[in-house]
Write an enzyme that holds these catalytic residues in place. Structure first.
Site, PDB file in Angstrom:
ATOM      1  N   TRP A 135       0.974  -1.323   0.096  1.00 26.43           N
ATOM      2  CA  TRP A 135       0.135  -0.135   0.083  1.00 26.43           C
ATOM      3  C   TRP A 135       0.780   1.178  -0.111  1.00 26.43           C
ATOM      4  CZ3 TRP A 135      -0.449  -3.867   3.267  1.00 26.43           C
ATOM      5  CH2 TRP A 135       0.299  -4.105   4.595  1.00 26.43           C
ATOM      6  N   ARG A 136       2.211   1.135  -0.029  1.00 26.40           N
ATOM      7  CA  ARG A 136       2.935   2.407  -0.176  1.00 26.40           C
ATOM      8  C   ARG A 136       3.659   2.396  -1.556  1.00 26.40           C
ATOM      9  NH1 ARG A 136       6.640   1.160   5.367  1.00 26.40           N
ATOM     10  NH2 ARG A 136       5.119   1.974   6.822  1.00 26.40           N
ATOM     11  N   GLU A 174      -5.481   0.521   5.856  1.00 28.81           N
ATOM     12  CA  GLU A 174      -5.568   0.905   7.137  1.00 28.81           C
ATOM     13  C   GLU A 174      -6.821   0.267   7.729  1.00 28.81           C
ATOM     14  OE1 GLU A 174      -3.845   2.691   8.864  1.00 28.81           O
ATOM     15  OE2 GLU A 174      -2.505   3.362   7.348  1.00 28.81           O
ATOM     16  N   LEU A 218      -9.791 -12.808   8.876  1.00 31.27           N
ATOM     17  CA  LEU A 218      -9.211 -11.386   9.536  1.00 31.27           C
ATOM     18  C   LEU A 218      -9.790 -10.768  10.626  1.00 31.27           C
ATOM     19  CD1 LEU A 218      -8.806  -8.795   6.567  1.00 31.27           C
ATOM     20  CD2 LEU A 218      -7.033  -9.622   8.035  1.00 31.27           C
ATOM     21  N   GLY A 219     -11.146 -11.341  10.995  1.00 29.67           N
ATOM     22  CA  GLY A 219     -11.512 -10.796  12.273  1.00 29.67           C
ATOM     23  C   GLY A 219     -12.294  -9.467  12.080  1.00 29.67           C
ATOM     24  N   TYR A 220     -12.994  -9.033  13.242  1.00 26.37           N
ATOM     25  CA  TYR A 220     -13.496  -7.761  13.233  1.00 26.37           C
ATOM     26  C   TYR A 220     -14.453  -7.431  11.777  1.00 26.37           C
ATOM     27  CZ  TYR A 220     -10.498  -7.550  17.339  1.00 26.37           C
ATOM     28  OH  TYR A 220     -10.058  -7.440  18.509  1.00 26.37           O
ATOM     29  N   TYR A 227      -8.880   8.292  13.386  1.00 26.95           N
ATOM     30  CA  TYR A 227      -7.497   7.606  12.753  1.00 26.95           C
ATOM     31  C   TYR A 227      -7.511   7.486  11.352  1.00 26.95           C
ATOM     32  CZ  TYR A 227      -3.743   4.468  11.843  1.00 26.95           C
ATOM     33  OH  TYR A 227      -2.691   4.039  11.285  1.00 26.95           O
ATOM     34  N   ASP A 276      -3.228   6.462  16.901  1.00 26.80           N
ATOM     35  CA  ASP A 276      -3.875   5.032  17.270  1.00 26.80           C
ATOM     36  C   ASP A 276      -3.088   4.701  18.632  1.00 26.80           C
ATOM     37  OD1 ASP A 276      -1.560   4.266  16.344  1.00 26.80           O
ATOM     38  OD2 ASP A 276      -2.267   2.611  14.862  1.00 26.80           O
ATOM     39  N   GLU A 307       3.451   8.757   8.767  1.00 26.62           N
ATOM     40  CA  GLU A 307       3.362   7.290   8.634  1.00 26.62           C
ATOM     41  C   GLU A 307       4.868   6.951   9.129  1.00 26.62           C
ATOM     42  OE1 GLU A 307       3.777   6.752   4.422  1.00 26.62           O
ATOM     43  OE2 GLU A 307       3.087   4.562   4.443  1.00 26.62           O
ATOM     44  N   CYS A 325       9.712   1.294  18.495  1.00 26.74           N
ATOM     45  CA  CYS A 325       9.233   1.443  19.761  1.00 26.74           C
ATOM     46  C   CYS A 325       8.175   0.547  20.128  1.00 26.74           C
ATOM     47  CB  CYS A 325       8.691   2.985  19.787  1.00 26.74           C
ATOM     48  SG  CYS A 325       8.576   3.579  21.535  1.00 26.74           S
ATOM     49  N   CYS A 359      16.868   3.662  17.480  1.00 28.57           N
ATOM     50  CA  CYS A 359      15.671   4.335  17.229  1.00 28.57           C
ATOM     51  C   CYS A 359      16.487   5.793  16.968  1.00 28.57           C
ATOM     52  CB  CYS A 359      14.779   4.321  18.489  1.00 28.57           C
ATOM     53  SG  CYS A 359      13.513   5.863  18.434  1.00 28.57           S
TER      54      CYS A 359
HETATM   55  S1  SF4 Z   1      14.181   6.075  22.298  1.00 33.18           S
HETATM   56 FE1  SF4 Z   1      12.937   5.535  20.597  1.00 33.18          FE
HETATM   57  S2  SF4 Z   1      12.490   3.494  20.895  1.00 33.18           S
HETATM   58 FE2  SF4 Z   1      13.226   4.095  22.715  1.00 33.18          FE
HETATM   59  S3  SF4 Z   1      11.463   4.793  23.898  1.00 33.18           S
HETATM   60 FE3  SF4 Z   1      12.291   6.626  23.052  1.00 33.18          FE
HETATM   61  S4  SF4 Z   1      10.997   6.691  21.282  1.00 33.18           S
HETATM   62 FE4  SF4 Z   1      10.865   4.623  21.761  1.00 33.18          FE
END
Ligand code: SF4
Length: 375
Positions: A38-39, A51, A94-96, A134, A152, A197, A207, A218
């Site tokens: 979808w990208r 989505e 898929l549910g829901y 959302y 979300d 995105e 995260c 990160c």
């Molecule tokens: S550093 Fe990045 S992965 Fe770690 S808690 Fe913070 S936002 Fe989340």
């Protein structure tokens, strides 16, 4: 006369942090974005389908469904013209399932009101059935570059850590504030959709939930306040989670000749409008279930247990006990289906997976199983 209070009086630090994060996040995303189907383009219908499928569902599960769905329903007109049962069959597993109904209804409105296209603004999208803040925000920002947020649980988790915010993310005030703060930043960006995105992607690949953020990899680790405070594994605060209600059910596998009985479930409630095996409330013994079957004036030719299964919905858990009977005549008011029609015609939710396998293969009926989520 009272003056109107500003919605967010202490705006400042949080937006500043997010504004600093924006170029890092966007740069990281452009280099590392997963090549999801979808990208491939910014087509609003494809984004809407993806989505909708991705709500409460993992990407790996969605991928094969997305390709098949788009191949059969490449635009709103095709989806709007399809019978509801056929669309639900495409959605099987898929549910829901209310998502599929809403998607089809949204497609119908696109055909009736917008010439077969999706409306071109957040406000228009939000007015379609099934499109909440959302989904409308995701489509409007990704497809049209509108500076609206798409918040979300995934995004709330990232933000609660990024801001080291200990407040309960299930509170609507916390979500509303996150939306406002993100939108303040989005209005300053050339590519607001890419920022949204990227924030979603960060929640999906870095995260991560359940205390497993990969902070070392990160792009925001130099700015993240939870990382600095060492609280990243403790966040987000999800408030008190209510225990699921447990319900006992007896599932009846009723064979007559080569066919097995199905019923269409009621239009409201769990698995609304889908097909399933007849069910009785409570965990009945084989004897009591046979008595119930006989009360329709049929003869029970054989009776066997058909295994137990648990199925977990969002707020309810079904503990199912299966009973398998062969009768001399069909029970009234039920649909009797051939085994191959279970694969081709009737959408049976995954809650019935254990029993469907037995209906297809009448030689095996003693299994136990724990099923996934379905709604
Ligand atoms: S550093 Fe990045 S992965 Fe770690 S808690 Fe913070 S936002 Fe989340």
């Amino acid at each position: 006369m009272m003056s109107e209070k500003p919605e967010l009086p202490e705006i400042g630090e949080k937006e500043t942090g997010l504004a600093q994060a924006a170029p890092l996040l966007i740069g990281w995303f452009k280099k590392n974005a997963r090549p999801l189907p979808w990208r491939m383009d910014r087509d609003p219908y494809r984004i809407l389908v993806s989505e909708t499928m991705l709500q409460q569902t993992r990407i790996e599960t969605v991928l094969p469904y997305f390709e098949r769905f788009l191949s059969d329903y490449p635009d709103p007109a095709h989806l709007a013209a399809a019978p509801e049962d056929e669309v639900l069959k495409h959605w099987e597993g898929l549910g829901y399932y209310s998502r599929a109904r809403h998607l089809r209804e949204a497609a119908r409105q696109c055909v009736e009101k917008y010439g077969g296209k999706l409306p071109g603004s957040y406000a228009g999208l939000r007015a379609l059935p099934g499109l909440g803040e959302y989904t409308a925000g995701a489509v409007a920002s990704l497809a049209y570059g509108e500076p609206v947020s798409a918040v979300d649980g995934n995004v709330l988790r990232v933000l609660s850590r990024f801001w080291n915010d200990e407040r309960d993310i299930s509170r609507s005030a916390v979500k509303k504030e996150a939306r406002s703060r993100i939108e303040a930043v989005l209005r300053t960006l050339d590519e607001p959709g890419v920022f949204n995105e990227a924030l979603m992607e960060l929640g999906e690949v870095r995260c991560l939930p359940n205390g497993r953020p990969q902070c070392l990899r990160c792009p925001l680790n130099g700015l993240c306040l939870a990382r600095q405070a060492g609280t990243e594994a403790d966040l987000p605060n999800r408030g008190e989670i209510k225990p699921r209600r447990k319900e006992a059910k007896t599932v009846l596998l009723l064979f007559c000749g080569e066919k097995v009985a199905l019923e269409k479930r009621p239009d409201r409630g769990l698995l609304a409008g889908l097909y399933g095996f007849p069910m009785l409330d409570g965990a009945l013994s084989l004897f009591d279930a046979a008595e119930w079957v006989r009360s329709f004036g049929v003869r029970v030719l054989s009776a066997e247990p058909a295994g137990e299964a648990v199925h977990v919905f969002t707020h309810v858990e079904w503990a199912m006990r299966g009973c398998r009977f062969r009768t001399d005549r069909p029970l009234p008011g039920l649909i009797y289906a051939e085994a191959d029609e279970l694969a081709t015609k009737y959408a049976l939710p995954s809650a019935f997976r254990l029993y469907r396998a037995q209906a297809k293969d009448s030689g095996k009926d003693k299994q136990n199983g724990k099923m996934g989520s379905d709604q």
